[in-house]
Design a protein around this motif. Structure first.
Motif, short mmCIF file in Angstrom:
data_model
loop_
_atom_site.label_atom_id
_atom_site.label_comp_id
_atom_site.label_asym_id
_atom_site.label_seq_id
_atom_site.Cartn_x
_atom_site.Cartn_y
_atom_site.Cartn_z
N ASN A 1 -2.49 8.83 3.45
CA ASN A 1 -1.48 8.66 2.43
C ASN A 1 -0.55 7.58 2.99
N PHE A 2 -0.62 6.37 2.42
CA PHE A 2 0.20 5.28 2.97
C PHE A 2 1.66 5.52 2.60
N VAL A 3 2.51 5.51 3.61
CA VAL A 3 3.93 5.74 3.37
C VAL A 3 4.74 4.58 3.94
N ALA A 4 5.96 4.42 3.41
CA ALA A 4 6.82 3.32 3.84
C ALA A 4 7.35 3.55 5.24
N GLY A 5 7.77 2.48 5.88
CA GLY A 5 8.41 2.59 7.18
C GLY A 5 7.42 2.55 8.33
N PHE B 1 0.82 -1.21 0.00
CA PHE B 1 0.00 0.00 0.00
C PHE B 1 0.86 1.26 0.00
N ALA B 2 2.13 1.15 0.40
CA ALA B 2 2.99 2.33 0.51
C ALA B 2 3.08 3.05 -0.83
N GLY B 3 2.94 4.35 -0.79
CA GLY B 3 3.00 5.14 -2.01
C GLY B 3 1.64 5.45 -2.59
#
Ligand code: NAG
Ligand code: NAG
Ligand code: NAG
Ligand code: CU
Length: 231
Positions: free
Chosen positions: A141-145, A116-118
């Protein structure tokens, strides 16, 4: 059971007056809250609009979901979708979690599929409460980490306990408007998207079942409703 539910409703209606609410999404900020239509799927009566909503970065490797429950006992389902209209394609993030105890409940490390990231998407919170199935959504807003900022709003009410439970009402929620999920083949089968969970096995260790806590709550509710509903 029905009587207990009615009595509990009586107690909480009298405790919190006309502004009774079912549950509040404290973090991430939701797309809208109106107590009287919180039972409207999929977002408690509000539509998701990324041009107007408060869109929060949500880390797929673990981020904060903070809630306040106004029901002494209720069961949560946390889910996410990349469908920006929130009309379907939900992925369950954890098995259903039963909260025993009022007020704040925070999952500090809620994980979302890494893929989902990005992407923008919607976080959906569903509560199976004595007075119905209730909904809130957050535009994210799905982000990495993983999240590193601690949210001060993330706390558990003292005495609140949680455990994984089987909840047919939640496991049978439609997950997708356009998929074959609605063809009913039994209560235990749902669509692949709705029944997939991010990390069920390791998450299991986090939650313990506390039967005594529940018993204590029923005792508290029992005594208090006796007073509240007789007056
Ligand atoms: C968005 O949410 C954050 C966190 O809850 C809050 O501090 C901020 O005021 C909100 N912004 C708007 C425009 O609602
Ligand atoms: C549904 O979700 C999956 C990931 O779970 C994603 O790959 C797919 O693009 C989504 N489909 C729609 C129509 O949003
Ligand atoms: C709240 O309780 C749940 C269930 O026991 C736990 O997983 C979570 O980490 C707790 N939250 C905080 C902020 O301690
Ligand atoms: Cu309610």
């Amino acid at each position: 059971m029905v009587k207990l539910t009615a009595l509990a409703g009586c107690l909480f209606a009298s405790l919190i007056g006309q502004s009774a609410s079912h549950f509040l999404l404290l973090y991430p900020p939701g797309v809208g809250f109106d107590d009287s239509i919180e039972g409207t799927a999929p977002c408690g009566g509000f539509t998701v609009d990324f041009s107007k909503d408060n869109v929060t970065d949500f880390h797929v490797g673990g981020d904060v979901l903070a809630l306040k429950s106004i029901h002494p006992q209720a069961t949560w389902l946390f889910r996410a979708t990349l469908d920006q209209t929130a009309s379907g394609n939900w992925t369950n993030l954890l098995p259903a979690i039963q909260q025993t105890g009022l007020n704040n409940f925070c999952e500090p490390n809620l994980q979302v599929p890494v893929s989902f990231a990005g992407s923008k998407g919607v976080l959906g919170i569903v509560q199976d409460a004595p007075d119905g199935i209730l909904y809130q959504c957050a535009a994210v807003n799905f982000v990495a980490g993983a999240a590193t900022v601690t949210q001060s709003v993330c706390s558990n009410e003292t005495g609140t306990t949680a455990s994984f439970v089987a909840d047919p009402s939640l496991s049978n929620l439609p997950s997708a408007a356009s998929s074959t999920a609605s063809s009913t083949s039994g209560t235990s089968t749902s669509s692949s998207t709705s029944s997939s969970t991010a990390k069920p096995s390791s998450a299991n260790a986090v939650y313990g079942y506390t039967g005594l806590g529940m018993l204590a709550w029923f005792t508290v509710i029992g005594s208090a409703t006796f007073l509240a509903c007789l007056l």
